[in-house]
Design a protein around this motif. Sequence first.
Motif, PDB file in Angstrom:
ATOM      1  N   UNK A 129      43.465  98.045  45.584  1.00 45.33           N
ATOM      2  CA  UNK A 129      42.627  98.313  46.744  1.00 45.33           C
ATOM      3  C   UNK A 129      41.161  98.049  46.414  1.00 45.33           C
ATOM      4  N   UNK A 130      40.727  98.499  45.237  1.00 43.29           N
ATOM      5  CA  UNK A 130      39.330  98.280  44.842  1.00 43.29           C
ATOM      6  C   UNK A 130      39.022  96.787  44.731  1.00 43.29           C
ATOM      7  N   UNK A 131      39.953  96.027  44.183  1.00 43.30           N
ATOM      8  CA  UNK A 131      39.750  94.579  44.030  1.00 43.30           C
ATOM      9  C   UNK A 131      39.637  93.891  45.387  1.00 43.30           C
ATOM     10  N   UNK A 132      40.519  94.259  46.311  1.00 45.56           N
ATOM     11  CA  UNK A 132      40.499  93.626  47.631  1.00 45.56           C
ATOM     12  C   UNK A 132      39.282  94.064  48.447  1.00 45.56           C
ATOM     13  N   UNK A 133      38.827  95.290  48.230  1.00 47.57           N
ATOM     14  CA  UNK A 133      37.601  95.728  48.910  1.00 47.57           C
ATOM     15  C   UNK A 133      36.403  94.920  48.431  1.00 47.57           C
ATOM     16  N   UNK A 134      36.333  94.692  47.124  1.00 54.49           N
ATOM     17  CA  UNK A 134      35.222  93.895  46.591  1.00 54.49           C
ATOM     18  C   UNK A 134      35.252  92.465  47.122  1.00 54.49           C
ATOM     19  N   UNK A 135      36.468  91.952  47.350  1.00 54.06           N
ATOM     20  CA  UNK A 135      36.605  90.586  47.851  1.00 54.06           C
ATOM     21  C   UNK A 135      36.425  90.500  49.364  1.00 54.06           C
ATOM     22  N   UNK A 136      36.269  91.625  50.027  1.00 54.66           N
ATOM     23  CA  UNK A 136      36.102  91.616  51.474  1.00 54.66           C
ATOM     24  C   UNK A 136      37.384  91.370  52.240  1.00 54.66           C
TER      25      UNK A 136
END
Length: 444
Positions: A129-136
């Motif tokens: 989730x954190x990775x996808x949030x950073x990627x928008x």
Amino acid sequence: MPLRVDAGDSGRTYAVAAAVAEHLLLGDRSLVDRVGSVARSVLAKLTALAEPADPLPGPLGRHQMVGAIRRLLISANPGAGVLLMVDDAHLAQDADVDVLLQLATAGGPLGLVLSTRAPQQDSRLASGIARLERAGVLRSLVLEPLADEDARRLVARTAPVALPEALLVKVVQAAEGNPFAAIELARCAASGGAQRLTEDAANAIAERLCDVPEVARGLLDWLSLCGDTFAVETAEALAGEAGLQPPRALEALDAALAAGVLVPSGGGFRFRHGIVRQALAERVPPHRRHTMHRRIAALLCELGAAPATVARHWLDGGSPRDALTWQLAAAREALRLAAFGDILRHVGPVLECEPAHAEALRLRAEALDAMGEPGALAAYRQAAQAANADTRDDLLAKAALAQVKLGDLKARSSHPWHRRDRAPAAPPRPRKPRMSPASPRPAS
């Protein structure tokens, strides 16, 4: 087109992906003809509803599972969007989390909504989730507690009878903005007034269970230890353990449904909320829990339950050695479906019990290798030490290949596979002295 599934812990490998596939295929069997032969072969490994299918030309890869589920979802509503909603995503195992997050990354025409509690910090779901949030790619919406006025309206609508103002205020304060707690506390207060109003939802549930007919209480104890969801056959088998014959077993299930403890789910039942099951399970004395978990394990074995589920009950029953066979069966199933993170989860307890277990060490090494983890090299060497002569060389060869894939060639020449059973090198031959052109030739 919306599609909603529950990520309840069924013990099945790719439980969420299987739920998606089976929901769609039960609704439209022709979908397997529209996804393509390769995707159909992948789905056939997941569910019998996709059979018959051609065998895959090689081992199943994680990317193939993601691709097959995506093609199936898009084929279900061609030319339009599909919204996949997954409840209780925090209960999903790593293999399913990988599929869901990769579906989110792939984007339209497929949308994804995950309903989850705050995941553990070191879990794959949290990091994904954190990775996808950073990627928008993904947006998190944190549900704030209900405002007091909203909680008042909820309590007023759900309480079976109108509550006096003073009691209503107490319920709202005790709920602390939690909708589920507000509902349970309202029902508890309505059935007994202020004297039965407890401090939290769990105690409120325990109080309300006093109103459940005695015929249902024993069965609910067994079901609470069994899991969040269960099939009708499981409920019937556990009713027998609670001393209920078939007619009374149905009465007990009806009473639990009427009390709102259980709700229908697919072809079976589930607890309305995890707190409900927890409140029930905590009523069972610890010494009885062990015995009941072992009995549940034996019953689930007879009913053909998922190996991981059977193993979990042996472990919860304090019988880790009885769980070994089932943990290994679950790990083999995870390997068949390329669910490599699940393999590590299944073989962990095996290696805690038997650190030199040859098959568990091999499965761990192969999973780490497939995931590209640096620990694969050491894991292969450890597995080779525990293996018999027939498989040792194969494992050492895989270790050498893993070392090449990881780009670590420094120690390649020192690897045991490169040294074993080699004859010692012959000493170098002495060379004849060579004369430079200016050197005088010896006299003849």
